[in-house]
Design a protein around this motif. Structure first.
Motif, PDB file in Angstrom:
ATOM      1  N   ILE A 133      -1.634  -7.954   8.695  1.00 43.08           N
ATOM      2  CA  ILE A 133      -1.944  -7.938  10.127  1.00 43.08           C
ATOM      3  C   ILE A 133      -3.437  -7.721  10.357  1.00 43.08           C
ATOM      4  N   GLN A 136      -5.394 -10.797  10.267  1.00 43.96           N
ATOM      5  CA  GLN A 136      -5.177 -11.802  11.313  1.00 43.96           C
ATOM      6  C   GLN A 136      -6.462 -12.024  12.122  1.00 43.96           C
ATOM      7  N   TRP A 142      -7.330  -3.955  17.341  1.00 39.37           N
ATOM      8  CA  TRP A 142      -6.119  -3.142  17.370  1.00 39.37           C
ATOM      9  C   TRP A 142      -6.467  -1.668  17.430  1.00 39.37           C
ATOM     10  N   GLN A 147      -1.047  -0.957  16.152  1.00 39.82           N
ATOM     11  CA  GLN A 147      -0.913  -1.578  14.837  1.00 39.82           C
ATOM     12  C   GLN A 147       0.213  -0.931  14.041  1.00 39.82           C
ATOM     13  N   LEU A 150       3.620  -2.095  15.473  1.00 41.14           N
ATOM     14  CA  LEU A 150       3.931  -3.456  15.049  1.00 41.14           C
ATOM     15  C   LEU A 150       4.335  -3.489  13.578  1.00 41.14           C
ATOM     16  N   THR A 151       3.577  -2.796  12.748  1.00 47.06           N
ATOM     17  CA  THR A 151       3.868  -2.754  11.307  1.00 47.06           C
ATOM     18  C   THR A 151       5.242  -2.150  11.046  1.00 47.06           C
ATOM     19  N   ILE A 154       8.103  -4.623  12.134  1.00 45.25           N
ATOM     20  CA  ILE A 154       8.264  -5.747  11.205  1.00 45.25           C
ATOM     21  C   ILE A 154       8.894  -5.268   9.897  1.00 45.25           C
ATOM     22  N   VAL A 185      10.441 -11.945  13.545  1.00 46.44           N
ATOM     23  CA  VAL A 185       9.194 -11.264  13.178  1.00 46.44           C
ATOM     24  C   VAL A 185       7.986 -11.923  13.830  1.00 46.44           C
ATOM     25  N   MET A 189       5.632 -10.426  16.770  1.00 45.14           N
ATOM     26  CA  MET A 189       4.215 -10.206  16.503  1.00 45.14           C
ATOM     27  C   MET A 189       3.347 -10.927  17.525  1.00 45.14           C
ATOM     28  N   ASN A 190       3.664 -12.193  17.792  1.00 52.09           N
ATOM     29  CA  ASN A 190       2.865 -12.976  18.740  1.00 52.09           C
ATOM     30  C   ASN A 190       2.956 -12.406  20.158  1.00 52.09           C
ATOM     31  N   ILE A 193       0.718  -9.335  20.177  1.00 47.78           N
ATOM     32  CA  ILE A 193      -0.691  -9.749  20.163  1.00 47.78           C
ATOM     33  C   ILE A 193      -1.117 -10.200  21.552  1.00 47.78           C
TER      34      ILE A 193
END
Length: 204
Positions: A133, A136, A142, A147, A150-151, A154, A185, A189-190, A193
């Protein structure tokens, strides 16, 4: 010194004897009931030799769990890669392969083993995903909380879905399973973001 010792053929051979001994014993006996004496006798070494390599049987187990997962990761996720469809599939495949191999070798009805596997593998998986990530090229900055959230999401999705699939799924449906988890996933994530980006724009 430690690094050289780890490469010593005698050390490698002894650790292999100890690990093989535990692997054999756990097929017939609950891990919680296995003693260092049992492991030492099976490995045909004395207890002093065991303790020269491992503090206790739990450190031995953790070492074996970590080594098994690291061998699945090796060369599959390369430095500098991002979390994409390709790397996402690799992660799902990697975790799935690890679970299959582990279930074949270990009795997972032992709570001690199941808990330690989950803690170690999730931690390692989180570190890999966090790095992907960070790589990215999203154009956003982030904060640590976003972060980490999100981590964690996922990691949980991949690890837990794989575990359920191995226990209950049809192995012939693996491609469909992979596509579903990957879509979940990447979409998640998108979406996050986009949300972080929009919030950043508002604050500016």
């Amino acid at each position: 010194m430690v690094h050289r010792q780890e490469k010593d053929p005698r050390v490698i051979r002894t650790k292999k004897l100890i690990q093989d001994a535990l692997m054999t014993l756990v097929q017939k006996k609950d891990f919680d009931d296995i003693t260092v004496k049992d492991i030492s006798e099976k490995a045909t070494i004395n207890r002093a030799t065991f303790y020269a390599h491992y503090v206790d049987k739990y450190v031995l187990l953790d070492d074996m769990i970590s080594e098994g997962f690291d061998s699945c990761v090796d060369s599959r996720i390369l430095p500098g890669q991002e979390l994409t469809e390709t790397t996402g599939k690799e992660l799902i495949l990697m975790v799935n392969e690890y679970h299959i191999a582990f279930f074949e070798q270990w009795r997972m009805d032992t709570k001690t083993i199941a808990v330690r596997v989950e803690n170690i593998i999730k931690s390692k998986l989180e570190n890999i995903i966090a790095t992907l990530i960070k790589n990215q090229n999203t154009g956003i900055s982030w904060n640590n909380t976003d972060q980490q959230i999100l981590t964690t999401m996922i990691t949980g999705a991949i690890y837990s879905a794989s575990l359920v699939f191995i226990k209950n799924g049809n192995k012939h449906d693996f491609d469909r399973f992979t596509e579903r988890v990957l879509a979940f996933v990447l979409h998640g994530m998108n979406a996050m973001i986009s949300d972080v980006h929009n919030l950043s724009q508002k604050n500016n």
